[in-house]
Write a protein that holds these residues in place. Structure first.
Motif, PDB file in Angstrom:
ATOM      1  N   GLU A   1       9.078   0.400  10.823  1.00 41.32           N
ATOM      2  CA  GLU A   1       9.032  -0.743   9.909  1.00 41.32           C
ATOM      3  C   GLU A   1       9.033  -0.298   8.443  1.00 41.32           C
ATOM      4  O   GLU A   1       9.529  -1.012   7.577  1.00 41.32           O
ATOM      5  N   CYS A   2       8.488   0.888   8.197  1.00 37.92           N
ATOM      6  CA  CYS A   2       8.448   1.431   6.829  1.00 37.92           C
ATOM      7  C   CYS A   2       9.688   2.262   6.484  1.00 37.92           C
ATOM      8  O   CYS A   2       9.793   2.787   5.374  1.00 37.92           O
ATOM      9  N   GLY A   3      10.601   2.401   7.444  1.00 34.59           N
ATOM     10  CA  GLY A   3      11.814   3.150   7.190  1.00 34.59           C
ATOM     11  C   GLY A   3      11.690   4.654   7.335  1.00 34.59           C
ATOM     12  O   GLY A   3      12.533   5.402   6.828  1.00 34.59           O
TER      13      GLY A   3
ATOM     14  N   LEU B   1      -4.315   9.707  10.291  1.00 35.16           N
ATOM     15  CA  LEU B   1      -3.192   9.672  11.226  1.00 35.16           C
ATOM     16  C   LEU B   1      -1.903   9.301  10.492  1.00 35.16           C
ATOM     17  O   LEU B   1      -0.864   9.949  10.665  1.00 35.16           O
ATOM     18  N   PHE B   2      -1.980   8.286   9.650  1.00 37.78           N
ATOM     19  CA  PHE B   2      -0.781   7.862   8.920  1.00 37.78           C
ATOM     20  C   PHE B   2      -0.329   8.931   7.924  1.00 37.78           C
ATOM     21  O   PHE B   2       0.871   9.163   7.762  1.00 37.78           O
TER      22      PHE B   2
ATOM     23  N   GLU C   1      -0.407   3.426  -1.244  1.00 39.00           N
ATOM     24  CA  GLU C   1       0.347   2.205  -0.945  1.00 39.00           C
ATOM     25  C   GLU C   1       1.018   2.295   0.422  1.00 39.00           C
ATOM     26  O   GLU C   1       0.984   1.333   1.210  1.00 39.00           O
ATOM     27  N   VAL C   2       1.607   3.453   0.727  1.00 44.69           N
ATOM     28  CA  VAL C   2       2.267   3.641   2.020  1.00 44.69           C
ATOM     29  C   VAL C   2       1.242   3.614   3.146  1.00 44.69           C
ATOM     30  O   VAL C   2       1.459   2.986   4.186  1.00 44.69           O
TER      31      VAL C   2
ATOM     32  N   ALA D   1      -1.098   0.732   7.741  1.00 47.32           N
ATOM     33  CA  ALA D   1      -2.256   0.111   8.391  1.00 47.32           C
ATOM     34  C   ALA D   1      -2.005  -1.368   8.671  1.00 47.32           C
ATOM     35  O   ALA D   1      -2.359  -1.887   9.740  1.00 47.32           O
ATOM     36  N   SER D   2      -1.379  -2.064   7.718  1.00 48.78           N
ATOM     37  CA  SER D   2      -1.151  -3.507   7.870  1.00 48.78           C
ATOM     38  C   SER D   2      -0.183  -3.810   9.004  1.00 48.78           C
ATOM     39  O   SER D   2      -0.226  -4.894   9.591  1.00 48.78           O
TER      40      SER D   2
END
Length: 223
Positions: free
Chosen positions: A34-36, A56-57, A69-70, A75-76
């Motif tokens: 979703e974030c590319g 983790l992210f 921001e990423v 998370a969202s």
């Protein structure tokens, strides 16, 4: 550990009680897409999980891209997707239900101290182990340090003031867990069936390393 009375067993969750890696990996890959960003094979997540979802992210996104921001955008996307899919593949490890039955029948009380976000930890424990009365189920919470900080163990112990640290055992599958138990000053047991290697656990000289839940029962009960 023979002869030591255990009154409280505090467990890590992911990789210790539950095999969660496929659902965690799938949800992270969904957020990455979703974030590319490119995704990872599920096997890669064994080394990424264990230090909370934000770390983790940070590990999962491409190098140099892990801005705040990423991470917040990940998370969202991750949390609602994981909440809907957290039990797609997640199951207790073979022998875990029997181990919990054995130690609670002997009077040992249970708690969970995890780096999984709080709502996820509570929902999974209630779903899979709802028949048991846990002293506390603690996960990653805003404003609270994550493991290996020992605060989470101290917060569990505060619920049972009659239980001493010498009567407590902390059980986990990673170096983070071994450090947590060491930092908290409680007996620490590593489990070899989780996300990390036996060598990683042994590096922190835990009280024991076990290969099966049945062996874990015996160690906890001092049999």
């Amino acid at each position: 550990m023979t002869g030591i009375m255990t009154k409280l067993a505090i467990f890590d969750l992911d990789g210790t009680l539950l095999d969660t890696v496929k659902d965690l990996g799938n949800a992270t890959n969904h957020a990455l897409t979703e974030c590319g960003f490119p995704t990872h094979p599920i096997e890669a997540y064994y080394q990424m999980v264990g230090r909370g979802i934000y770390n983790l992210f940070r590990a999962a996104v491409p190098a140099g891209q892990s801005t705040e921001e990423v991470v917040q955008r990940m998370a969202s996307i991750f949390i609602p997707y994981y909440d809907a899919h957290k039990c797609d593949f997640t199951r207790p490890y073979d022998g875990i239900p029997g181990m919990l039955k054995t130690i609670t029948a002997a009077g040992v009380r249970l708690a969970v101290a995890s780096n999984k976000y709080q709502d996820g930890a509570e929902k999974l424990v209630h779903h899979f182990f709802g028949e048991y009365d846990f002293v506390r189920i603690l996960g990653q919470r805003d404003g609270q340090p994550i493991k290996p900080d020992p605060a989470i163990v101290d917060q569990v112990l505060a619920e049972v003031p009659s239980v001493t640290k010498s009567e407590t055992v902390y059980v986990g599958d990673s170096n983070v867990d071994m450090q947590t138990g060491l930092n908290a000053g409680v007996r620490t047991v590593g489990v070899s069936w989780g996300f990390r290697t036996r060598e990683e656990l042994a590096a922190y000289s835990p009280s024991a390393i076990v290969d099966t839940p049945e062996e874990l029962s015996r160690v906890i009960l001092g049999a």
